[in-house]
Design a protein around this motif. Structure first.
Motif, mmCIF file in Angstrom:
data_model
loop_
_atom_site.group_PDB
_atom_site.id
_atom_site.type_symbol
_atom_site.label_atom_id
_atom_site.label_comp_id
_atom_site.label_asym_id
_atom_site.label_seq_id
_atom_site.Cartn_x
_atom_site.Cartn_y
_atom_site.Cartn_z
ATOM 1 N N LEU A 75 -75.521 91.220 20.773
ATOM 2 C CA LEU A 75 -76.520 90.507 19.984
ATOM 3 C C LEU A 75 -77.347 89.583 20.881
ATOM 4 N N GLU A 76 -78.641 89.486 20.574
ATOM 5 C CA GLU A 76 -79.519 88.564 21.291
ATOM 6 C C GLU A 76 -79.296 87.159 20.749
ATOM 7 N N VAL A 77 -79.336 86.178 21.633
ATOM 8 C CA VAL A 77 -79.144 84.785 21.236
ATOM 9 C C VAL A 77 -80.436 84.029 21.536
ATOM 10 N N VAL A 78 -80.938 83.337 20.512
ATOM 11 C CA VAL A 78 -82.152 82.525 20.652
ATOM 12 C C VAL A 78 -81.855 81.121 20.138
ATOM 13 N N ASN A 79 -82.622 80.142 20.658
ATOM 14 C CA ASN A 79 -82.426 78.799 20.134
ATOM 15 C C ASN A 79 -83.375 78.548 18.967
ATOM 16 N N ARG A 80 -83.338 77.343 18.409
ATOM 17 C CA ARG A 80 -84.141 77.013 17.227
ATOM 18 C C ARG A 80 -85.638 77.166 17.482
ATOM 19 N N GLU A 81 -86.030 77.020 18.733
ATOM 20 C CA GLU A 81 -87.436 77.149 19.094
ATOM 21 C C GLU A 81 -87.827 78.602 19.346
ATOM 22 N N GLY A 82 -86.884 79.518 19.253
ATOM 23 C CA GLY A 82 -87.157 80.930 19.463
ATOM 24 C C GLY A 82 -87.073 81.368 20.914
ATOM 25 N N VAL A 83 -86.588 80.497 21.797
ATOM 26 C CA VAL A 83 -86.450 80.830 23.212
ATOM 27 C C VAL A 83 -85.215 81.706 23.403
ATOM 28 N N GLY A 84 -85.389 82.856 24.039
ATOM 29 C CA GLY A 84 -84.269 83.760 24.296
ATOM 30 C C GLY A 84 -83.322 83.183 25.342
ATOM 31 N N LEU A 85 -82.040 83.183 25.025
ATOM 32 C CA LEU A 85 -81.029 82.641 25.939
ATOM 33 C C LEU A 85 -80.181 83.732 26.581
ATOM 34 N N GLY A 86 -80.306 84.963 26.119
ATOM 35 C CA GLY A 86 -79.536 86.077 26.669
ATOM 36 C C GLY A 86 -78.894 86.888 25.571
ATOM 37 N N SER A 87 -78.069 87.821 25.969
ATOM 38 C CA SER A 87 -77.340 88.643 25.003
ATOM 39 C C SER A 87 -75.839 88.449 25.219
ATOM 40 N N VAL A 88 -75.091 88.603 24.148
ATOM 41 C CA VAL A 88 -73.645 88.384 24.201
ATOM 42 C C VAL A 88 -72.992 89.518 24.987
ATOM 43 N N ARG A 89 -72.361 89.173 26.101
ATOM 44 C CA ARG A 89 -71.655 90.159 26.916
ATOM 45 C C ARG A 89 -70.193 90.251 26.501
ATOM 46 N N ASP A 120 -78.307 76.018 18.351
ATOM 47 C CA ASP A 120 -78.879 74.727 18.730
ATOM 48 C C ASP A 120 -78.454 74.495 20.171
ATOM 49 N N TRP A 121 -79.244 75.055 21.099
ATOM 50 C CA TRP A 121 -78.884 75.052 22.518
ATOM 51 C C TRP A 121 -80.160 75.173 23.337
ATOM 52 N N GLN A 122 -80.192 74.549 24.464
ATOM 53 C CA GLN A 122 -81.376 74.618 25.314
ATOM 54 C C GLN A 122 -81.076 75.426 26.585
ATOM 55 N N PRO A 123 -82.096 76.061 27.161
ATOM 56 C CA PRO A 123 -81.874 76.893 28.345
ATOM 57 C C PRO A 123 -81.327 76.133 29.551
ATOM 58 N N ASP A 124 -81.581 74.828 29.618
ATOM 59 C CA ASP A 124 -81.136 74.070 30.791
ATOM 60 C C ASP A 124 -79.778 73.387 30.593
ATOM 61 N N TYR A 125 -79.084 73.693 29.508
ATOM 62 C CA TYR A 125 -77.742 73.112 29.312
ATOM 63 C C TYR A 125 -76.769 73.741 30.258
ATOM 64 N N THR A 160 -78.947 88.550 37.549
ATOM 65 C CA THR A 160 -78.244 88.354 36.286
ATOM 66 C C THR A 160 -77.400 87.091 36.369
ATOM 67 N N GLN A 161 -77.547 86.254 35.366
ATOM 68 C CA GLN A 161 -76.806 84.994 35.281
ATOM 69 C C GLN A 161 -75.951 84.990 34.016
ATOM 70 N N GLU A 162 -75.079 84.012 33.938
ATOM 71 C CA GLU A 162 -74.168 83.873 32.805
ATOM 72 C C GLU A 162 -74.360 82.500 32.177
ATOM 73 N N ARG A 163 -74.307 82.452 30.862
ATOM 74 C CA ARG A 163 -74.397 81.190 30.126
ATOM 75 C C ARG A 163 -73.306 81.213 29.068
ATOM 76 N N MET A 164 -72.658 80.083 28.843
ATOM 77 C CA MET A 164 -71.600 79.997 27.837
ATOM 78 C C MET A 164 -71.987 79.003 26.755
ATOM 79 N N ILE A 165 -71.767 79.415 25.508
ATOM 80 C CA ILE A 165 -72.069 78.564 24.358
ATOM 81 C C ILE A 165 -70.860 78.601 23.418
ATOM 82 N N PRO A 166 -70.318 77.436 23.048
ATOM 83 C CA PRO A 166 -69.208 77.437 22.086
ATOM 84 C C PRO A 166 -69.652 78.064 20.763
#
Length: 192
Positions: free
Chosen positions: A126-140, A187-192, A162-168
């Motif tokens: 699934l694609e993950v976007v924040n409240r502003e519609g900014v794409g954060l990546g897809s769930v690996r 509710d997450w920002q790309p620079d977190y 390719t980078q990795e981002r983790m969101i609770p």
């Protein structure tokens, strides 16, 4: 005639929606029961499905090739593990020949998840976007960290790597999961 007891199991095709849910660890007792190592802490799919699809172990001894249908008589929890018995597995020798086999169950056999509950397999990709519609990546993948689950996202950085981002995966950060739309809003920002 082969001395392989697994010839009694029907050769079949793996269903298109099959999900690997565990593997057979060993024989259990003398009457054809076997122990199953589930990949989930809540293995309802193993209990709800009466048709398991087996494929040989990726490593070690291979007692059969292709996909075999295992018709389950009973699967239950026993102590801290799962044990099962099946038609065409009449004795310990046959159960031992199953050792290492990978267990698949059709996704359509999974019990319906409760509201606001999701099977991990449904979140992968699934694609993950924040409240502003900014794409954060897809769930690996998802990780269980004890008290919570974490979404592990994959995204392309500015340098193309390719980078990795983790969101609770908790209500404080996850606003909505849209399975039909294949999107998670957070509710997450790309620079977190």
């Amino acid at each position: 005639m082969s001395d392989n007891p697994l010839i009694r199991l029907d050769a079949t095709d793996l269903p298109a929606d099959a999900i690997e849910v565990g593997r057979i660890a060993d024989a259990w007792g003398v009457k054809g029961w076997f122990k199953v190592l589930a990949y989930s802490a809540a293995p309802e799919a193993l209990f709800s499905s009466r048709r398991w699809y087996l494929q040989p172990a990726e490593k070690g001894a291979r007692h059969f090739e292709g996909t075999r249908l295992l018709r389950i008589k009973e699967a239950k929890e026993h102590s801290d593990s799962i044990v099962a018995t099946a038609h065409d597995v009449p004795d310990r020798d046959t159960a031992e020949a199953l050792r290492g086999a990978r267990v698949f169950v059709p996704r359509t056999s999974f019990p319906t998840a409760a509201q606001d509950e999701y099977y991990w397999v449904d979140l992968i990709g699934l694609e993950v976007v924040n409240r502003e519609g900014v794409g954060l990546g897809s769930v690996r993948e998802l990780l269980s960290t004890g008290p919570q689950t974490v979404l592990v996202l994959e995204y392309a950085a500015d340098d193309g790597k390719t980078q990795e981002r983790m969101i609770p995966f908790v209500a404080a950060f996850v606003d909505a999961v849209d399975l039909p739309g294949r999107r998670i809003t957070v509710d997450w920002q790309p620079d977190y």
